[in-house]
Design a protein around this motif. Structure first.
Motif, PDB file in Angstrom:
ATOM      1  N   ARG A 249       0.841  -1.207   0.000  1.00  0.00           N
ATOM      2  CA  ARG A 249       0.000   0.000   0.000  1.00  0.00           C
ATOM      3  C   ARG A 249       0.874   1.255   0.000  1.00  0.00           C
ATOM      4  NH1 ARG A 249      -4.837  -1.052   4.451  1.00  0.00           N
ATOM      5  NH2 ARG A 249      -6.139  -2.418   3.160  1.00  0.00           N
ATOM      6  N   ARG A 250       1.964   1.196   0.793  1.00  0.00           N
ATOM      7  CA  ARG A 250       2.838   2.369   0.845  1.00  0.00           C
ATOM      8  C   ARG A 250       3.452   2.621  -0.535  1.00  0.00           C
ATOM      9  NH1 ARG A 250       4.937   1.498   5.483  1.00  0.00           N
ATOM     10  NH2 ARG A 250       6.428   0.084   4.548  1.00  0.00           N
ATOM     11  N   ASP A 251       3.885   1.533  -1.206  1.00  0.00           N
ATOM     12  CA  ASP A 251       4.462   1.681  -2.554  1.00  0.00           C
ATOM     13  C   ASP A 251       3.434   2.275  -3.516  1.00  0.00           C
ATOM     14  OD1 ASP A 251       6.717   0.597  -1.526  1.00  0.00           O
ATOM     15  OD2 ASP A 251       6.435  -1.398  -2.401  1.00  0.00           O
ATOM     16  N   GLY A 253       1.335   4.474  -2.755  1.00  0.00           N
ATOM     17  CA  GLY A 253       1.032   5.852  -2.367  1.00  0.00           C
ATOM     18  C   GLY A 253      -0.042   5.999  -1.300  1.00  0.00           C
ATOM     19  N   ASP A 254      -0.479   4.860  -0.726  1.00  0.00           N
ATOM     20  CA  ASP A 254      -1.525   4.924   0.312  1.00  0.00           C
ATOM     21  C   ASP A 254      -0.876   4.810   1.688  1.00  0.00           C
ATOM     22  OD1 ASP A 254      -3.699   4.628   1.987  1.00  0.00           O
ATOM     23  OD2 ASP A 254      -4.322   2.681   1.192  1.00  0.00           O
ATOM     24  N   SER A 255      -0.262   5.901   2.158  1.00  0.00           N
ATOM     25  CA  SER A 255       0.500   5.779   3.411  1.00  0.00           C
ATOM     26  C   SER A 255      -0.427   5.637   4.619  1.00  0.00           C
ATOM     27  CB  SER A 255       1.458   6.950   3.591  1.00  0.00           C
ATOM     28  OG  SER A 255       0.742   8.157   3.528  1.00  0.00           O
ATOM     29  N   ARG A 293      10.438   6.679   7.119  1.00  0.00           N
ATOM     30  CA  ARG A 293       9.884   7.191   5.860  1.00  0.00           C
ATOM     31  C   ARG A 293       8.992   8.408   6.093  1.00  0.00           C
ATOM     32  NH1 ARG A 293      10.529   1.966   4.062  1.00  0.00           N
ATOM     33  NH2 ARG A 293       8.831   1.236   5.345  1.00  0.00           N
TER      34      ARG A 293
END
Length: 367
Positions: A249-251, A253-255, A293
């Protein structure tokens, strides 16, 4: 009478060949509790049907009843069934040490005529995996798959192949991972495809697609794995899937979605008696990574909110005092200090006192 014998005779096949826990649940619900509790075989059926449905809140009561119903001279097959139910309960409630302790005698001294004889292999495999003993885990997965296949227990076979797919993917053995994941999916008939035991295969596919650079396919497989493991699963496996999908999800763009899964994993593992060293380390690394991050130079540093009491404990953690001495200093019990310390670690995303002090200095929480 007849109904009891019919259920006792057939429920295992319904569960492990068809994944049909709803029928077993319905049959057992028709019998008075007292009748179920007087027969260890039915108590075992109740425990396994409940865990298959993902609700183990009543299992301790059924396990106690099973132990009682065994009596002084138990049938060795039924005794093995009961030991299997205990080992399954231990691993599914996140007690790795307990699962190893209960499974080992069941494997070594259990009666192989029991249809549930394979289960302690599976319980110990997961416990060893999350305790960082991969070699032991692989030997037990092998035993679990072999014993389940001999009894035509397709659900357990598929579940093990899915677990192995994931172990291979995590080890970067992509060809084996793909073979295992595809085999697990090919063997799955419809009813079984929705069982939480399929979570491992889909998590492996998520990692596989990510490795190939196909982010959309990876995330789709990951979200499917999430949906399955939320229905049940060993807490270590469930948290591990949360971590894998958090990173996907982070990759993408959904941090926020990524952070939410880390929080959920932490909550889940904190509630377990002994979820396993390895999965806790993975979680701590993921939390630390997420913390880093969040702080590229341009963005403001996220400082966690600590209560006044937690800050007081944190300052004393940076001293030479033991936790007991910190308690004396602050006029609180050792347990209270431990609770505050746990909360501080969680909020700072760390797992040791040293890391907590380093992180607190980074964030200017202490001098």
């Amino acid at each position: 009478g007849g109904a009891v014998e019919l259920i006792a005779e057939h429920w295992t096949a319904w569960l492990l060949e068809r994944g049909d826990h709803a029928s077993i649940d319905a049959w057992l619900t028709l019998l008075p509790d007292a009748v179920v509790k007087s027969d260890a075989r039915l108590c075992v059926a109740r425990v396994f049907a409940d865990s298959s449905m993902g609700d183990m809140s009543a299992s301790p009561e059924w396990l106690d009843a099973a132990d009682m119903a065994l009596g002084a001279e138990p049938d060795p097959v039924v005794r093995t069934d009961v030991a299997a139910a205990h080992s399954s309960y231990r691993i599914l409630t996140g007690d790795c040490a307990g699962a190893i302790e209960v499974s080992t005698p069941a494997i070594e001294r259990g009666d192989a005529r029991s249809l549930w004889y394979p289960v302690p292999f599976g319980a110990r495999a997961h416990a060893r995996r999350w305790n960082g003993d991969l070699e032991g885990a692989l030997a037990d997965f092998d035993g679990y798959q072999r014993e389940s296949a001999q009894r035509n227990q397709i659900l357990s076979v598929i579940s093990t192949i899915g677990s192995l797919a994931l172990v291979h993917a995590e080890g970067g053995r992509w060809r084996e991972a793909e073979e295992h994941a595809n085999r697990a999916l090919e063997m799955t008939q419809h009813a079984l495809s929705e069982h939480w035991m399929m979570g491992g295969a889909h998590t492996a596919l998520a990692l596989l697609n990510a490795e190939r650079g196909d982010g959309d396919a990876a995330l789709a497989a990951g979200e499917r794995a999430l949906e399955l493991v939320r229905r049940g699963a060993v807490p270590g496996d469930r948290a591990n899937t949360f971590l894998a999908v958090s990173s996907l999800r982070r990759d993408a763009g959904d941090s926020d979605g990524a952070r939410e899964l880390l929080r959920e994993a932490r909550e889940l593992l904190d509630a377990c008696p002994d979820p396993g060293r390895d999965v806790l380390e993975r979680l701590t690394r993921a939390e630390a990574g997420a913390g880093r991050r969040l702080t590229p130079s341009a963005t403001p540093v996220e400082v966690p909110e600590l209560s006044d009491r937690e800050l007081a404990v944190l300052r004393l953690l940076a001293s030479e005092l033991s936790q007991r001495e910190i308690g004396r200093e602050l006029y609180v019990s050792l347990n209270t200090v431990k609770t505050h310390t746990r909360n501080i670690f969680r909020k700072l995303g760390v797992s040791t006192r040293g890391e907590a002090i380093a992180r607190a200095r980074e964030l200017d929480l202490i001098g």
